[in-house]
Write a protein that holds these residues in place. Structure first.
Motif, PDB file in Angstrom:
ATOM      1  N   TRP A 103       0.843  -1.186   0.000  1.00  0.00           N
ATOM      2  CA  TRP A 103       0.000   0.000   0.000  1.00  0.00           C
ATOM      3  C   TRP A 103       0.881   1.240   0.000  1.00  0.00           C
ATOM      4  O   TRP A 103       1.942   1.250   0.618  1.00  0.00           O
ATOM      5  N   ARG A 104       0.417   2.278  -0.681  1.00  0.00           N
ATOM      6  CA  ARG A 104       1.071   3.588  -0.625  1.00  0.00           C
ATOM      7  C   ARG A 104       0.081   4.590  -0.056  1.00  0.00           C
ATOM      8  O   ARG A 104      -1.080   4.632  -0.459  1.00  0.00           O
ATOM      9  N   ILE A 105       0.547   5.388   0.897  1.00  0.00           N
ATOM     10  CA  ILE A 105      -0.244   6.481   1.413  1.00  0.00           C
ATOM     11  C   ILE A 105       0.397   7.796   0.983  1.00  0.00           C
ATOM     12  O   ILE A 105       1.627   7.942   1.006  1.00  0.00           O
ATOM     13  N   TYR A 106      -0.437   8.702   0.525  1.00  0.00           N
ATOM     14  CA  TYR A 106      -0.018  10.065   0.213  1.00  0.00           C
ATOM     15  C   TYR A 106      -0.636  10.990   1.258  1.00  0.00           C
ATOM     16  O   TYR A 106      -1.748  10.746   1.731  1.00  0.00           O
ATOM     17  N   PHE A 107       0.053  12.062   1.609  1.00  0.00           N
ATOM     18  CA  PHE A 107      -0.548  13.048   2.493  1.00  0.00           C
ATOM     19  C   PHE A 107       0.103  14.401   2.277  1.00  0.00           C
ATOM     20  O   PHE A 107       1.224  14.527   1.778  1.00  0.00           O
ATOM     21  N   ASP A 108      -0.655  15.414   2.670  1.00  0.00           N
ATOM     22  CA  ASP A 108      -0.324  16.807   2.417  1.00  0.00           C
ATOM     23  C   ASP A 108       0.413  17.382   3.625  1.00  0.00           C
ATOM     24  O   ASP A 108      -0.143  17.433   4.722  1.00  0.00           O
ATOM     25  N   GLY A 109       1.679  17.773   3.431  1.00  0.00           N
ATOM     26  CA  GLY A 109       2.398  18.535   4.450  1.00  0.00           C
ATOM     27  C   GLY A 109       2.125  20.006   4.226  1.00  0.00           C
ATOM     28  O   GLY A 109       3.004  20.756   3.789  1.00  0.00           O
ATOM     29  N   TYR A 110       0.895  20.420   4.536  1.00  0.00           N
ATOM     30  CA  TYR A 110       0.374  21.707   4.085  1.00  0.00           C
ATOM     31  C   TYR A 110       1.118  22.900   4.676  1.00  0.00           C
ATOM     32  O   TYR A 110       1.220  23.940   4.026  1.00  0.00           O
ATOM     33  N   ALA A 111       1.640  22.773   5.874  1.00  0.00           N
ATOM     34  CA  ALA A 111       2.376  23.887   6.461  1.00  0.00           C
ATOM     35  C   ALA A 111       3.680  24.147   5.719  1.00  0.00           C
ATOM     36  O   ALA A 111       4.165  25.285   5.656  1.00  0.00           O
ATOM     37  N   GLU A 112       4.246  23.089   5.125  1.00  0.00           N
ATOM     38  CA  GLU A 112       5.506  23.189   4.394  1.00  0.00           C
ATOM     39  C   GLU A 112       5.294  23.341   2.892  1.00  0.00           C
ATOM     40  O   GLU A 112       6.260  23.516   2.148  1.00  0.00           O
ATOM     41  N   LYS A 113       4.037  23.190   2.461  1.00  0.00           N
ATOM     42  CA  LYS A 113       3.704  23.157   1.029  1.00  0.00           C
ATOM     43  C   LYS A 113       4.499  22.064   0.315  1.00  0.00           C
ATOM     44  O   LYS A 113       5.070  22.259  -0.751  1.00  0.00           O
ATOM     45  N   LYS A 114       4.499  20.891   0.955  1.00  0.00           N
ATOM     46  CA  LYS A 114       5.146  19.717   0.378  1.00  0.00           C
ATOM     47  C   LYS A 114       4.187  18.542   0.428  1.00  0.00           C
ATOM     48  O   LYS A 114       3.345  18.463   1.322  1.00  0.00           O
ATOM     49  N   TYR A 115       4.326  17.637  -0.531  1.00  0.00           N
ATOM     50  CA  TYR A 115       3.520  16.424  -0.530  1.00  0.00           C
ATOM     51  C   TYR A 115       4.433  15.224  -0.287  1.00  0.00           C
ATOM     52  O   TYR A 115       5.538  15.159  -0.822  1.00  0.00           O
ATOM     53  N   TYR A 116       3.946  14.280   0.533  1.00  0.00           N
ATOM     54  CA  TYR A 116       4.757  13.148   0.939  1.00  0.00           C
ATOM     55  C   TYR A 116       4.056  11.830   0.628  1.00  0.00           C
ATOM     56  O   TYR A 116       2.837  11.783   0.412  1.00  0.00           O
ATOM     57  N   TYR A 117       4.854  10.746   0.637  1.00  0.00           N
ATOM     58  CA  TYR A 117       4.281   9.412   0.541  1.00  0.00           C
ATOM     59  C   TYR A 117       5.090   8.461   1.412  1.00  0.00           C
ATOM     60  O   TYR A 117       6.229   8.734   1.806  1.00  0.00           O
ATOM     61  N   SER A 118       4.456   7.318   1.723  1.00  0.00           N
ATOM     62  CA  SER A 118       5.078   6.278   2.530  1.00  0.00           C
ATOM     63  C   SER A 118       4.456   4.960   2.120  1.00  0.00           C
ATOM     64  O   SER A 118       3.282   4.924   1.715  1.00  0.00           O
ATOM     65  N   ASP A 119       5.217   3.858   2.204  1.00  0.00           N
ATOM     66  CA  ASP A 119       4.732   2.556   1.740  1.00  0.00           C
ATOM     67  C   ASP A 119       4.679   1.545   2.882  1.00  0.00           C
ATOM     68  O   ASP A 119       5.488   1.586   3.811  1.00  0.00           O
ATOM     69  N   SER A 120       3.718   0.616   2.759  1.00  0.00           N
ATOM     70  CA  SER A 120       3.625  -0.508   3.676  1.00  0.00           C
ATOM     71  C   SER A 120       3.604  -1.805   2.885  1.00  0.00           C
ATOM     72  O   SER A 120       2.810  -1.943   1.948  1.00  0.00           O
ATOM     73  N   LEU A 121       4.449  -2.730   3.260  1.00  0.00           N
ATOM     74  CA  LEU A 121       4.507  -4.030   2.594  1.00  0.00           C
ATOM     75  C   LEU A 121       4.064  -5.164   3.510  1.00  0.00           C
ATOM     76  O   LEU A 121       4.204  -6.336   3.163  1.00  0.00           O
ATOM     77  N   ASP A 122       3.519  -4.828   4.679  1.00  0.00           N
ATOM     78  CA  ASP A 122       3.112  -5.867   5.638  1.00  0.00           C
ATOM     79  C   ASP A 122       1.667  -5.668   6.103  1.00  0.00           C
ATOM     80  O   ASP A 122       1.344  -5.870   7.264  1.00  0.00           O
ATOM     81  N   GLY A 123       0.808  -5.259   5.174  1.00  0.00           N
ATOM     82  CA  GLY A 123      -0.607  -5.167   5.508  1.00  0.00           C
ATOM     83  C   GLY A 123      -0.980  -3.984   6.364  1.00  0.00           C
ATOM     84  O   GLY A 123      -1.822  -4.120   7.266  1.00  0.00           O
ATOM     85  N   LEU A 124      -0.342  -2.825   6.130  1.00  0.00           N
ATOM     86  CA  LEU A 124      -0.674  -1.562   6.792  1.00  0.00           C
ATOM     87  C   LEU A 124      -0.189  -1.485   8.240  1.00  0.00           C
ATOM     88  O   LEU A 124      -0.585  -0.590   8.978  1.00  0.00           O
ATOM     89  N   ARG A 125       0.695  -2.398   8.633  1.00  0.00           N
ATOM     90  CA  ARG A 125       1.171  -2.391  10.018  1.00  0.00           C
ATOM     91  C   ARG A 125       2.354  -1.447  10.203  1.00  0.00           C
ATOM     92  O   ARG A 125       2.396  -0.685  11.165  1.00  0.00           O
ATOM     93  N   THR A 126       3.357  -1.537   9.341  1.00  0.00           N
ATOM     94  CA  THR A 126       4.523  -0.652   9.439  1.00  0.00           C
ATOM     95  C   THR A 126       4.731   0.045   8.101  1.00  0.00           C
ATOM     96  O   THR A 126       4.295  -0.431   7.053  1.00  0.00           O
TER      97      THR A 126
END
Length: 260
Positions: free
Chosen positions: A212-235
């Motif tokens: 899974w990939r999650i995207y989210f808005d770092g709105y205070a910094e005007k940056k967009y980020y992402y992070s990945d999980s390969l173990d069913g959303l646990r880490t």
């Protein structure tokens, strides 16, 4: 990907990517509603063959907006839907959730029912296939604590997984449930994933490798980020800055599909 931008809350922009990472502009502006704003546009591909968006129509009020498109670039306004909730002052950040368990089409939306900018997630379910009629909004059990907004839900391994913004602390928190309407149990609070604070607008998409990939808005910094999980959303992997769109696109949703 459907998004509004830092420069315009009244226009929607559409982007596409071959790898869920490098996004290029497909059309922008792609849609401007007849009145109001188009913040937080969430996109699905419905069984009628149309792409549908649902969006925030204004900073205050009791409506959400709908539009649709056959080709992702030419959009038509469908309607503003009024939520029959007493005392409703703000109706923010609607997100689609099509339940793979039963095919129901739902919208998860953040409601302020006391005119105090305190939000709670609510669930609407379409009562016909045309998406013109909707159930009365009902609070999502376990997520209806004070001041949770921007709730995004996916189903994985027989459970419902919700990532939601705690508006007081500005952290994205994580809860799970056996049923869509709850009750949800929080299993990740505060900075549980190491994403930091002042984050909003989470959106999740399934990757080709099963993760899974999650995207989210770092709105205070005007940056967009992402992070990945390969173990069913646990880490999750350490956050990385999304290339290309940082500083422009805001609070978007990603739809995965094959166009071949």
């Amino acid at each position: 990907m459907t998004a509004f931008t830092n420069s315009s809350e009244s226009n929607m922009y559409v982007y596409e990517s071959p790898d869920a990472l490098t996004y290029s502009l497909l059309k922008g502006p792609a849609f401007t509603p007849p009145t109001g704003l188009i913040r937080d546009p969430s996109v699905i591909k419905h069984t009628d063959g149309y792409y549908w968006i649902v969006y925030t129509t204004n900073w205050t009020g009791n409506t959400i907006g709908f539009a649709r498109s056959k080709d992702r670039t030419n959009w038509s306004f469908v309607a503003n839907h009024t939520l029959p909730t007493p005392g409703l002052a703000r109706t923010w950040a609607p997100e689609w959730f099509v339940d793979p368990a039963n095919g129901s089409v739902n919208v998860v939306v953040s409601l302020d029912t006391a005119n105090n900018s305190i939000f709670r997630p609510h669930l609407l379910t379409a009562t016909n296939a045309s998406l013109r009629n909707w159930s009365v909004p009902r609070a999502i059990s376990g997520l209806d604590r004070a001041n949770y907004i921007d709730t995004f839900i996916v189903r994985h391994a027989g459970k419902y997984h919700a990532v939601t913004k705690q508006e007081t602390t500005k952290y994205l928190e994580y809860a799970t449930a056996d049923k869509l309407a709850g009750p949800y149990t929080f299993v990740g609070t505060g900075d549980w994933a190491g994403w930091g604070s002042w984050r909003e607008g989470p959106a999740l998409v399934r990757l080709d490798n099963g993760g899974w990939r999650i995207y989210f808005d770092g709105y205070a910094e005007k940056k967009y980020y992402y992070s990945d999980s390969l173990d069913g959303l646990r880490t999750w992997t350490p956050i990385r800055q999304l290339p290309g769109l940082t500083g422009s696109a805001r609070h978007f949703t990603v739809l995965k599909e094959s166009l071949r």
